[in-house]
Design an enzyme around this catalytic site. Structure first.
Site, PDB file in Angstrom:
ATOM      1  N   SER A 169       0.845  -1.209   0.000  1.00 28.05           N
ATOM      2  CA  SER A 169       0.000   0.000   0.000  1.00 28.05           C
ATOM      3  C   SER A 169       0.876   1.254   0.000  1.00 28.05           C
ATOM      4  CB  SER A 169      -0.974  -0.002   1.183  1.00 28.05           C
ATOM      5  OG  SER A 169      -0.294   0.231   2.393  1.00 28.05           O
ATOM      6  N   ASN A 170       2.005   1.202   0.699  1.00 31.94           N
ATOM      7  CA  ASN A 170       2.913   2.359   0.679  1.00 31.94           C
ATOM      8  C   ASN A 170       3.515   2.546  -0.708  1.00 31.94           C
ATOM      9  OD1 ASN A 170       3.429   3.808   3.360  1.00 31.94           O
ATOM     10  ND2 ASN A 170       3.325   1.654   3.962  1.00 31.94           N
ATOM     11  N   LEU A 185      11.236  -6.589   4.314  1.00 31.25           N
ATOM     12  CA  LEU A 185      11.510  -7.230   5.596  1.00 31.25           C
ATOM     13  C   LEU A 185      12.891  -7.864   5.734  1.00 31.25           C
ATOM     14  CD1 LEU A 185       7.972  -8.673   6.357  1.00 31.25           C
ATOM     15  CD2 LEU A 185       8.943  -6.452   6.904  1.00 31.25           C
ATOM     16  N   ASN A 218      13.914   4.147   5.023  1.00 35.42           N
ATOM     17  CA  ASN A 218      12.960   3.106   5.445  1.00 35.42           C
ATOM     18  C   ASN A 218      11.843   3.763   6.234  1.00 35.42           C
ATOM     19  OD1 ASN A 218      11.931   0.477   6.077  1.00 35.42           O
ATOM     20  ND2 ASN A 218      12.867   0.655   8.103  1.00 35.42           N
ATOM     21  N   HIS A 232       9.260   2.835   9.391  1.00 39.86           N
ATOM     22  CA  HIS A 232       9.004   1.860  10.451  1.00 39.86           C
ATOM     23  C   HIS A 232       7.689   2.235  11.143  1.00 39.86           C
ATOM     24  CE1 HIS A 232      10.002  -1.253  13.292  1.00 39.86           C
ATOM     25  NE2 HIS A 232       9.584  -0.442  14.251  1.00 39.86           N
ATOM     26  N   ASP A 276      16.657  -0.881  11.771  1.00 36.79           N
ATOM     27  CA  ASP A 276      15.867   0.232  12.319  1.00 36.79           C
ATOM     28  C   ASP A 276      16.725   1.212  13.131  1.00 36.79           C
ATOM     29  OD1 ASP A 276      13.597  -0.981  11.269  1.00 36.79           O
ATOM     30  OD2 ASP A 276      13.273  -2.157  13.079  1.00 36.79           O
TER      31      ASP A 276
HETATM   32  C1  GAR Z   1       4.152  -0.748   6.769  1.00 35.13           C
HETATM   33  O1  GAR Z   1       3.330  -0.462   7.857  1.00 35.13           O
HETATM   34  C2  GAR Z   1       5.597  -0.505   7.138  1.00 35.13           C
HETATM   35  O2  GAR Z   1       5.782   0.498   8.070  1.00 35.13           O
HETATM   36  C3  GAR Z   1       5.977  -1.829   7.734  1.00 35.13           C
HETATM   37  O3  GAR Z   1       5.360  -2.790   6.909  1.00 35.13           O
HETATM   38  C4  GAR Z   1       4.133  -2.246   6.449  1.00 35.13           C
HETATM   39  C5  GAR Z   1       4.017  -2.510   4.972  1.00 35.13           C
HETATM   40  O4  GAR Z   1       2.732  -2.170   4.535  1.00 35.13           O
HETATM   41  N1  GAR Z   1       7.409  -1.992   7.756  1.00 35.13           N
HETATM   42  C6  GAR Z   1       8.038  -2.596   8.751  1.00 35.13           C
HETATM   43  O5  GAR Z   1       7.469  -3.115   9.680  1.00 35.13           O
HETATM   44  C7  GAR Z   1       9.563  -2.592   8.635  1.00 35.13           C
HETATM   45  N2  GAR Z   1      10.159  -2.907   9.888  1.00 35.13           N
HETATM   46  P1  GAR Z   1       2.433  -2.065   2.989  1.00 35.13           P
HETATM   47  O6  GAR Z   1       2.966  -3.333   2.326  1.00 35.13           O
HETATM   48  O7  GAR Z   1       0.923  -1.989   2.904  1.00 35.13           O
HETATM   49  O8  GAR Z   1       3.104  -0.849   2.474  1.00 35.13           O
END
Ligand code: GAR
Length: 304
Positions: free
Chosen positions: A124-125, A196, A213, A215, A256
């Site tokens: 989604s990001n 990840l 990144n 977080h 992180d």
């Molecule tokens: C997001 O919330 C991001 O912050 C997190 O994974 C999600 C991905 O969502 N990232 C971490 O936890 C990294 N340590 P998305 O696939 O819908 O963008």
């Protein structure tokens, strides 16, 4: 002065201390060896002694700091530092990936600035970032990189007509970390959006200060290995925190950990669950991440 050095080299205080210790110890070792060699040569004329000493120290210094950097754990930093110094002295500069793109005929053309988005999940990001930059001619999401063949982000890339790169563990962690592929694709900046895997040193070094990144918590809390996605939200809710948020930061060799660029906060109510918190966090991420990326790239371009 120390803060400026930390920013310039993108290191924390502890690493800066180790780097400075390496410089000092390497310098002393080099001075000591220079004098030792001079004494062996038994040259009496002071002027020749001084000239020879300067030459010896200049030759010995890189070897001394690189040797000292091994026990201080700063080998990768000094390898890249000496490489840059060498390039500056010889006037040779590596092709600047920021300013180049390979078009389909293999020619090199100027601009737009090419960004790779790394993601392991739904994406989604990544989708928000693609949407945001599709209206900005200066920056292009040119590549989507994923470690999971089933990741939703690959479907998004396909729909948007963006090239994808599926990466393999062996090559990522024990090979060249896809540095050559990214450079050949003219990538100048890397955005991690729910990616990840830990980023290997080779990639951090090749894109130093050019990897960010996001977080889903307020670092330094709730970060580190195993802290991703719902694991983070569950830990925050279990700890009965009153607020959480997002952290956008530069990426270094530690999970992180790199310098924080931006944080935004949301409140947590008694009725919130890990799922509802995840939704609040996603809203914050979508609202801020693309803009912050744009600002970081603009800052990078101003300085280059
Ligand atoms: C997001 O919330 C991001 O912050 C997190 O994974 C999600 C991905 O969502 N990232 C971490 O936890 C990294 N340590 P998305 O696939 O819908 O963008």
């Amino acid at each position: 002065m120390f803060e400026r050095l930390q920013q310039k080299w993108k290191v924390n205080g502890w690493r800066l201390l180790l780097i400075l210790v390496t410089f000092a110890t390497g310098g002393s070792l080099c001075g000591y060896l220079g004098r030792l060699i001079l004494n062996q040569l038994a040259i009496d004329q002071p002027v020749i002694r001084i000239i020879l000493y300067v030459v010896l120290v200049t030759i010995l210094w890189p070897f001394c700091v690189i040797i000292i950097s091994i026990p201080t754990g700063q080998f990768l930093f000094f390898r890249s530092y000496l490489k840059k110094m060498g390039q500056r002295m010889t006037g040779k500069k590596e092709i600047d990936a920021d300013k180049l793109i390979m078009n389909t005929k293999g020619n090199i053309a100027a601009l737009p600035f090419r960004v790779a988005v790394f993601a392991s999940g739904a994406g989604s990001n990544a989708a928000k970032i693609i949407e945001y930059f599709s209206g900005k001619p200066g920056i292009e999401v040119a590549l989507i990189v994923s470690n999971k063949p089933e990741a939703g982000v690959l479907g998004i890339a396909q729909k948007e007509g963006i090239p994808t790169l599926l990466i393999e563990k062996e090559k990522f962690f024990r090979g060249n970390a896809y540095v050559n592929e990214l450079q050949h694709a003219g990538i100048g900046f890397i955005v991690l959006a729910g990616f990840l895997w830990k980023v290997p040193s080779a990639l951090v070094q090749a894109f130093s200060g050019r990897i960010v990144n996001i977080h889903p918590a307020l670092l330094p809390n709730y970060g580190g290995k195993g802290m991703y996605g719902m694991h983070v939200h569950k830990a925050v809710i279990d700890a009965k925190e009153k607020e959480s948020g997002i952290t956008i930061h530069f990426v270094d060799e530690v999970y992180d950990h790199g310098a924080v660029i931006y944080q935004a906060i949301c409140s947590i109510t008694d009725t919130d669950t890990p799922d509802s918190l995840a939704q609040k966090i996603h809203q914050l991420e979508h609202a801020h991440y693309p803009r912050v990326i744009e600002e970081v790239i603009a800052d990078l371009q101003k300085r280059s």
